[in-house]
Motif scaffolding. Structure first.
Motif, short mmCIF file in Angstrom:
data_model
loop_
_atom_site.label_atom_id
_atom_site.label_comp_id
_atom_site.label_asym_id
_atom_site.label_seq_id
_atom_site.Cartn_x
_atom_site.Cartn_y
_atom_site.Cartn_z
N PHE A 57 0.87 -0.99 0.06
CA PHE A 57 -0.07 0.08 -0.11
C PHE A 57 1.03 1.23 -0.19
CE2 PHE A 57 -3.96 -1.82 0.55
CZ PHE A 57 -3.72 -3.11 1.08
N GLY A 58 2.10 0.96 -0.48
CA GLY A 58 3.20 2.15 -0.52
C GLY A 58 4.01 2.13 0.75
N GLU A 59 4.88 2.81 0.73
CA GLU A 59 6.40 2.36 1.68
C GLU A 59 5.79 2.98 3.13
OE1 GLU A 59 9.75 4.32 0.95
OE2 GLU A 59 10.49 4.15 2.71
N ARG A 60 5.16 4.12 3.17
CA ARG A 60 4.95 4.56 4.32
C ARG A 60 3.74 3.78 5.00
NH1 ARG A 60 1.51 8.63 6.33
NH2 ARG A 60 1.96 9.49 8.43
N SER A 61 2.57 3.28 4.46
CA SER A 61 1.38 2.61 4.99
C SER A 61 1.97 1.18 5.08
CB SER A 61 0.32 2.29 3.61
OG SER A 61 -0.27 3.69 3.24
N ASP A 62 2.92 0.71 4.27
CA ASP A 62 3.33 -0.81 4.69
C ASP A 62 4.18 -0.73 6.02
OD1 ASP A 62 4.33 -1.64 1.27
OD2 ASP A 62 2.31 -1.48 2.35
N ARG A 63 4.81 0.43 6.20
CA ARG A 63 5.53 0.46 7.64
C ARG A 63 4.66 0.61 8.65
NH1 ARG A 63 9.04 4.41 5.95
NH2 ARG A 63 7.75 5.99 7.04
N ILE A 64 3.57 1.15 8.53
CA ILE A 64 2.66 1.25 9.56
C ILE A 64 1.73 -0.18 9.86
CG2 ILE A 64 0.24 2.28 10.18
CD1 ILE A 64 1.15 4.99 8.62
N LEU A 65 1.52 -0.75 8.70
CA LEU A 65 0.78 -1.98 8.81
C LEU A 65 1.83 -2.92 9.50
CD1 LEU A 65 -0.93 -2.20 5.66
CD2 LEU A 65 -1.83 -2.11 7.59
N LEU A 66 2.96 -2.91 9.18
CA LEU A 66 4.08 -3.72 9.84
C LEU A 66 4.15 -3.43 11.53
CD1 LEU A 66 6.31 -5.78 9.52
CD2 LEU A 66 7.90 -4.17 9.10
N GLN A 67 4.34 -2.14 11.69
CA GLN A 67 4.46 -1.83 13.30
C GLN A 67 2.87 -2.37 13.85
OE1 GLN A 67 4.62 2.34 13.32
NE2 GLN A 67 6.80 2.24 13.52
N LEU A 68 1.78 -2.14 13.36
CA LEU A 68 0.70 -2.65 13.85
C LEU A 68 0.68 -4.14 14.10
CD1 LEU A 68 -2.20 -0.36 12.17
CD2 LEU A 68 -1.30 -0.32 14.46
N GLN A 69 1.02 -4.77 12.78
CA GLN A 69 1.26 -6.12 13.02
C GLN A 69 2.02 -6.71 14.14
OE1 GLN A 69 2.06 -8.22 9.27
NE2 GLN A 69 2.48 -10.43 10.29
N GLY A 70 3.32 -5.84 14.48
CA GLY A 70 4.01 -6.25 15.52
C GLY A 70 3.36 -6.12 16.93
N GLN A 71 2.14 -5.29 16.92
CA GLN A 71 1.70 -5.20 18.32
C GLN A 71 0.41 -5.91 18.40
OE1 GLN A 71 1.56 -1.00 18.89
NE2 GLN A 71 3.53 -0.62 17.90
#
Ligand code: HEM
Length: 227
Positions: free
Chosen positions: A60-74
């Motif tokens: 979903f684009g670099e920034r969204s992917d980073r946010i999704l990855l962080q959310l997945q980590g939590q």
């Protein structure tokens, strides 16, 4: 001890904040506290179940992917926080709608069409809460993940509960909003199965999740009919 605190820091802080907020609100307006605690629970469930699926579909684009990855980590923190908040939701609801506030302890409150599915869903969330901790997770070994897929039974039960409870117990029927949030979670499970099938990928996990979801919804409807 330091290590345990560090590993659990996020949900401990979130739960402390939620408890201070909700207990303070309950002192001012307990009906609102019941409702808000219910919504915080399902929003945590959405954060637990949606980001990991979105990440599996596409970028979903670099920034969204980073946010999704962080959310997945939590995910674990969101899941544990959901279980702690639903305990308050159920306690406040029993206190206000169950008659405890006027000294009536009537456990038949839990055996009503609107509440029984919520009660069962809370049971599943508490089971997942207890087994989310190191020792039991290690003891459960390979059966831990299948057990935690039972969160989908709780989601199925909660859809019927929120719809019926909002209709039966509140002046302000906002049940539709809760159903829309839970249906969004369900849609990601259905889309996850469709997307993976189309890509010829393994779908056993998705099939199990959808089977548990159906079991939750069907059990809630049967309970609502027979009670
Ligand atoms: C023993 C367990 C439970 C009891 C006694 C209980 C009780 C209630 C009651 C009386 C209401 C109506 C109040 C209102 O709508 O403002 C309600 C609404 C709600 N419950 Fe529960 N509940 C339980 C479990 C759950 C669980 C497990 C979930 C989520 C997974 C949940 C989510 C909600 C939500 C989101 C609403 C708000 C619906 C709305 O008004 O828009 N509840 N619950």
């Amino acid at each position: 001890m330091q290590q345990i605190l560090a590993r659990n820091r996020r949900w401990i802080i979130a739960t402390a904040f939620n408890y201070v907020l909700l207990i303070t609100l309950a002192a001012l307006n307990i009906q609102l506290a019941v409702k808000l605690a219910g919504y915080i629970t399902i929003l945590y469930l959405a954060l637990t179940l949606i980001p990991v699926r979105l990440r599996g579909w596409r970028s979903f684009g670099e920034r969204s992917d980073r946010i999704l990855l962080q959310l997945q980590g939590q995910r674990r923190d969101f899941g544990i926080s959901a279980a702690w908040v639903v305990i308050l939701h159920a306690l406040f609801a029993f206190y206000y709608y169950g008659g405890a506030s006027v000294g009536v302890i009537d456990l038949r409150f839990y055996l009503t069409p609107a509440i029984a599915p919520g009660f069962l869903a809370e049971g599943f969330l508490l089971l997942l809460l207890i087994t989310s901790h190191g020792y039991l997770k290690r003891r459960l070994g390979t059966s831990w993940k299948p057990l935690h897929r039972m969160i989908w039974i709780a989601v199925g039960l909660a859809v019927v509960h929120t719809f019926l409870a909002a209709r039966s117990y509140t002046a302000e029927n906002t049940g539709l909003a809760a159903v829309i949030i839970l249906l969004t979670i369900i849609m990601t499970a259905v889309l996850d199965f469709i997307i993976r099938s189309r890509r010829g990928k393994e779908t056993d996990i998705q099939k199990t999740s959808l089977a548990f979801l159906s079991l939750g919804i069907i059990s809630a409807i049967i309970l609502a009919v027979i009670l």
